[in-house]
Design an enzyme around this catalytic site. Sequence first.
Site, mmCIF file in Angstrom:
data_model
loop_
_atom_site.group_PDB
_atom_site.id
_atom_site.type_symbol
_atom_site.label_atom_id
_atom_site.label_comp_id
_atom_site.label_asym_id
_atom_site.label_seq_id
_atom_site.Cartn_x
_atom_site.Cartn_y
_atom_site.Cartn_z
ATOM 1 N N GLN A 24 -23.606 22.852 -15.287
ATOM 2 C CA GLN A 24 -22.376 23.451 -15.828
ATOM 3 C C GLN A 24 -21.376 23.803 -14.734
ATOM 4 O OE1 GLN A 24 -24.700 26.338 -18.489
ATOM 5 N NE2 GLN A 24 -22.819 26.009 -19.655
ATOM 6 N N HIS A 33 -29.627 21.590 -21.053
ATOM 7 C CA HIS A 33 -28.518 21.201 -20.163
ATOM 8 C C HIS A 33 -29.022 20.300 -19.031
ATOM 9 C CE1 HIS A 33 -24.866 23.260 -21.379
ATOM 10 N NE2 HIS A 33 -25.484 24.414 -21.520
ATOM 11 N N HIS A 54 -31.890 26.331 -24.750
ATOM 12 C CA HIS A 54 -30.501 25.909 -24.561
ATOM 13 C C HIS A 54 -30.249 25.506 -23.096
ATOM 14 C CE1 HIS A 54 -26.029 26.459 -25.350
ATOM 15 N NE2 HIS A 54 -26.090 26.393 -24.047
ATOM 16 N N GLU A 55 -30.651 26.372 -22.171
ATOM 17 C CA GLU A 55 -30.376 26.095 -20.752
ATOM 18 C C GLU A 55 -31.163 24.888 -20.250
ATOM 19 O OE1 GLU A 55 -27.836 27.375 -19.547
ATOM 20 O OE2 GLU A 55 -27.658 28.856 -21.128
ATOM 21 N N GLY A 72 -26.778 32.735 -20.188
ATOM 22 C CA GLY A 72 -27.460 31.714 -19.415
ATOM 23 C C GLY A 72 -26.464 30.735 -18.824
ATOM 24 N N CYS A 114 -21.905 28.327 -26.101
ATOM 25 C CA CYS A 114 -22.121 27.793 -24.750
ATOM 26 C C CYS A 114 -20.861 28.013 -23.929
ATOM 27 C CB CYS A 114 -22.426 26.295 -24.853
ATOM 28 S SG CYS A 114 -22.679 25.491 -23.274
ATOM 29 N N LEU A 115 -21.046 28.426 -22.681
ATOM 30 C CA LEU A 115 -19.879 28.657 -21.817
ATOM 31 C C LEU A 115 -19.109 27.359 -21.563
ATOM 32 C CD1 LEU A 115 -21.447 31.147 -19.251
ATOM 33 C CD2 LEU A 115 -19.831 31.690 -21.085
#
Length: 165
Positions: A51, A135, A131-132, A46, A89-90
């Site tokens: 981000q 953000h 999670h997304e 995701g 997480c990226l």
Amino acid sequence: MAIRTILTKGEPALNKVCHPVTKFDDKLADLLDDLKETLAQANGLGLAAPQVGILRRAVIVVNEEGEMLELVNPEIIAREGEQDGLEGCLSVPGMWGYVKRPAWVRVKAQDRKGNWFEVEGSDITARCFCHELSHLDGHLYTELCDKLYTNEDLDRMMEEQEDQE
Ligand SMILES: [Zn+2]
């Protein structure tokens, strides 16, 4: 399409509440395409617009079938149960932590043309939606973890578990 730079923890854009998308134009389409390409290259599940430094409510989530879902102005409208599992997480590369999430969620969102739709997911997909979407409100999963683990920590934990079995 272009691969955009993924911001990492400490960048102010990751702690901002994102604005709703109001224009369903070519610029939005480009953003969604870029998010998909960036996510594919990073091999993640995701990616949210903040981000890559864009403070708009748009995310990509990869579902269990491996499809990339585009969610614009997404909202969780129903949730059920609970799961506890490892999350990464990226924007927090090389780190992992245990986070409690609902076992199932239903999400309402718009597509790139502005049409509303609903989608649901359980297990890792439910985790990914939560999670997304967080953000978009400027939150990282690390705020929900007591402890963070590195890849080496996880390898060691796996070995210890195998030794016990
Ligand atoms: Zn993330």
